[in-house]
Scaffold this motif. Structure first.
Motif, PDB file in Angstrom:
ATOM      1  N   GLY A 116       0.790  -1.226   0.000  1.00  0.00           N
ATOM      2  CA  GLY A 116       0.000   0.000   0.000  1.00  0.00           C
ATOM      3  C   GLY A 116       0.821   1.274   0.000  1.00  0.00           C
ATOM      4  N   ILE A 117       2.141   1.140  -0.104  1.00  0.00           N
ATOM      5  CA  ILE A 117       3.019   2.320  -0.074  1.00  0.00           C
ATOM      6  C   ILE A 117       3.190   2.868  -1.494  1.00  0.00           C
ATOM      7  CG2 ILE A 117       5.442   3.049   0.331  1.00  0.00           C
ATOM      8  CD1 ILE A 117       4.195   2.577   2.975  1.00  0.00           C
ATOM      9  N   ASN A 121       8.181   5.913  -2.425  1.00  0.00           N
ATOM     10  CA  ASN A 121       8.582   5.756  -1.012  1.00  0.00           C
ATOM     11  C   ASN A 121       8.894   4.316  -0.633  1.00  0.00           C
ATOM     12  OD1 ASN A 121       8.403   8.433  -0.361  1.00  0.00           O
ATOM     13  ND2 ASN A 121       6.288   8.313   0.365  1.00  0.00           N
ATOM     14  N   ARG A 124      12.400   3.549   1.096  1.00  0.00           N
ATOM     15  CA  ARG A 124      12.518   4.174   2.420  1.00  0.00           C
ATOM     16  C   ARG A 124      11.560   3.535   3.423  1.00  0.00           C
ATOM     17  NH1 ARG A 124      13.403  10.575   1.155  1.00  0.00           N
ATOM     18  NH2 ARG A 124      15.621  10.367   0.804  1.00  0.00           N
ATOM     19  N   ALA A 125      10.332   3.257   2.972  1.00  0.00           N
ATOM     20  CA  ALA A 125       9.349   2.648   3.875  1.00  0.00           C
ATOM     21  C   ALA A 125       9.807   1.265   4.327  1.00  0.00           C
ATOM     22  CB  ALA A 125       8.000   2.553   3.180  1.00  0.00           C
ATOM     23  N   LEU A 128      12.121   1.839   7.075  1.00  0.00           N
ATOM     24  CA  LEU A 128      11.360   2.256   8.261  1.00  0.00           C
ATOM     25  C   LEU A 128      10.685   1.056   8.924  1.00  0.00           C
ATOM     26  CD1 LEU A 128      10.231   4.505  10.113  1.00  0.00           C
ATOM     27  CD2 LEU A 128       8.328   4.728   8.532  1.00  0.00           C
ATOM     28  N   LYS A 147       0.551   5.865  13.730  1.00  0.00           N
ATOM     29  CA  LYS A 147       1.148   6.330  12.467  1.00  0.00           C
ATOM     30  C   LYS A 147       0.550   5.611  11.252  1.00  0.00           C
ATOM     31  CE  LYS A 147       4.465   8.637  10.354  1.00  0.00           C
ATOM     32  NZ  LYS A 147       4.363  10.083  10.230  1.00  0.00           N
ATOM     33  N   LEU A 148       0.357   4.310  11.365  1.00  0.00           N
ATOM     34  CA  LEU A 148      -0.072   3.538  10.192  1.00  0.00           C
ATOM     35  C   LEU A 148      -1.588   3.371  10.113  1.00  0.00           C
ATOM     36  CD1 LEU A 148       2.656   0.738  10.403  1.00  0.00           C
ATOM     37  CD2 LEU A 148       2.785   2.888   9.153  1.00  0.00           C
TER      38      LEU A 148
ATOM     39  N   GLU B  14       8.666   9.750   7.432  1.00  0.00           N
ATOM     40  CA  GLU B  14       7.368  10.143   6.859  1.00  0.00           C
ATOM     41  C   GLU B  14       7.003   9.327   5.611  1.00  0.00           C
ATOM     42  OE1 GLU B  14       5.463  12.109   8.606  1.00  0.00           O
ATOM     43  OE2 GLU B  14       7.117  12.354  10.011  1.00  0.00           O
ATOM     44  N   SER B  15       7.790   8.284   5.334  1.00  0.00           N
ATOM     45  CA  SER B  15       7.593   7.555   4.071  1.00  0.00           C
ATOM     46  C   SER B  15       6.301   6.735   4.024  1.00  0.00           C
ATOM     47  CB  SER B  15       8.789   6.649   3.786  1.00  0.00           C
ATOM     48  OG  SER B  15       8.920   5.716   4.822  1.00  0.00           O
ATOM     49  N   THR B  16       5.639   6.578   5.166  1.00  0.00           N
ATOM     50  CA  THR B  16       4.383   5.816   5.141  1.00  0.00           C
ATOM     51  C   THR B  16       3.171   6.732   4.950  1.00  0.00           C
ATOM     52  OG1 THR B  16       4.318   5.899   7.543  1.00  0.00           O
ATOM     53  CG2 THR B  16       5.203   3.886   6.567  1.00  0.00           C
ATOM     54  N   GLU B  17       3.437   8.015   4.730  1.00  0.00           N
ATOM     55  CA  GLU B  17       2.326   8.955   4.477  1.00  0.00           C
ATOM     56  C   GLU B  17       1.571   8.501   3.223  1.00  0.00           C
ATOM     57  OE1 GLU B  17       1.107  11.694   6.165  1.00  0.00           O
ATOM     58  OE2 GLU B  17       2.431  10.911   7.735  1.00  0.00           O
ATOM     59  N   GLY B  18       0.286   8.553   3.270  1.00  0.00           N
ATOM     60  CA  GLY B  18      -0.518   8.158   2.115  1.00  0.00           C
ATOM     61  C   GLY B  18      -0.605   6.657   1.944  1.00  0.00           C
ATOM     62  N   LEU B  19      -0.342   5.947   3.033  1.00  0.00           N
ATOM     63  CA  LEU B  19      -0.422   4.470   3.001  1.00  0.00           C
ATOM     64  C   LEU B  19      -1.849   4.036   2.651  1.00  0.00           C
ATOM     65  CD1 LEU B  19       1.125   1.753   4.007  1.00  0.00           C
ATOM     66  CD2 LEU B  19      -0.183   2.113   6.076  1.00  0.00           C
TER      67      LEU B  19
END
Lengths: 191, 95
Positions: A116-117, A121, A124-125, A128, A147-148, B14-19
């Motif tokens: 779903g990323i 990103n 990087r994700a 993370l 956060k998720l 912040e890389s999971t923004e818009g997941l």
């Protein structure tokens, strides 16, 4: 799905009410499990276990919290059980020297790609997620839920059965830990 | 240099923004919906007759034990009396 009538129907074992519960909550529960366990098969197995527990324990739901919060609490406990099973397997499965173990524990090994990323990103994700996996259990749970999943602090406090200030502190410490881990990863790989 | 590193760390955080949330497969959904039919929920209430039966059994067990202890005590006292009377019987003969 939060009305008293629907909850009563669930308590009476109504298949229709249970189907409605699955339609409403299966996606949320599956996504939470998937983000915490970082593995599709494990997330599917744990989701099954969670809804089995929901079905067999619904008579214990007293309505002190929202039904969704109660289900999330079951989900978090099942994920915790899974972490423990996994760490027990790791402990007994390998025989490595203490020196090797220390180094291995500090290294981030990105291995998980969340579907779903957004594409730019992904890399990087993945780093993370590897860092999140190394956080202490409660920091990992609080950080991931907020956060998720976008769960507010107040609800996380109810799910983890702790105070609001503890949740704030857990998420603050999680961010600090993640920053340290990512900075170390940057020094070793990106420079 | 530090700024570059800090930027990288912050961007990674912040890389999971818009997941995008994942959808649940139809297969998983249908197996979740079949949970009620796969589980037999046992009736957890215990019948009153079973409770009375258990209580009566415990009472009987206690009674049997009390009677047994009393009987053993009684027979022990009788035995001791016999031994004492046997031991001093020679004195009575001499007299």
């Amino acid at each position: 799905m939060e009305s008293q009538e629907e909850i009563n129907a669930l308590k009476q074992g109504s298949q229709l009410a249970f189907n409605q519960l699955i339609d409403t909550f299966s996606s949320k529960v599956y996504n939470l499990s998937f983000n915490l366990l970082q593995n599709q098969e494990d997330a599917e197995d744990v989701t099954q276990e969670i809804f089995t527990t929901v079905f067999t324990s619904i008579h214990q739901f007293k309505g002190d919290s929202k039904l969704s919060t109660w289900i999330y609490r079951i989900a978090v406990n099942k994920c915790k059980e899974h972490f423990r099973k996994k760490s027990r397997k790791k402990r007994f499965g390998f025989t490595i020297s203490i020196e090797q173990n220390d180094n291995a524990e500090n290294l981030l090994k990105p291995h998980f790609e969340h579907p779903g990323i957004v594409l730019e990103n992904k890399e990087r994700a993945s780093i993370l997620f590897a860092a999140i996996e190394q956080l202490p259990e409660n920091q990992k749970l609080a950080f991931s839920m907020h956060k998720l999943e976008g769960i507010p602090y107040e609800e996380i406090a109810v799910i983890l059965e702790t105070s609001l200030s503890s949740v704030e502190s857990l998420i603050f410490r999680a961010r600090q830990n993640l920053k340290q881990k990512l900075a170390r990863y940057y020094d070793e790989n990106e420079r | 240099m530090e700024t570059k590193k800090d930027n990288w760390v912050n961007a990674t955080l912040e890389s999971t923004e818009g997941l995008r949330p994942l959808g649940v497969s139809e297969q998983l959904k249908s197996s979740l919906k079949s949970i009620p039919s796969e589980i037999t929920v046992f009736d957890k209430t215990i019948p009153l007759s079973a409770v009375w039966l258990a209580a009566a059994s415990i009472a009987l067990l206690i009674t049997v034990n009390v009677v047994a202890v009393r009987t053993v005590k009684k027979s022990k006292t009788q035995q001791e009396t016999t031994i004492y009377s046997d031991y001093f019987s020679y004195l009575e003969q001499d007299l």
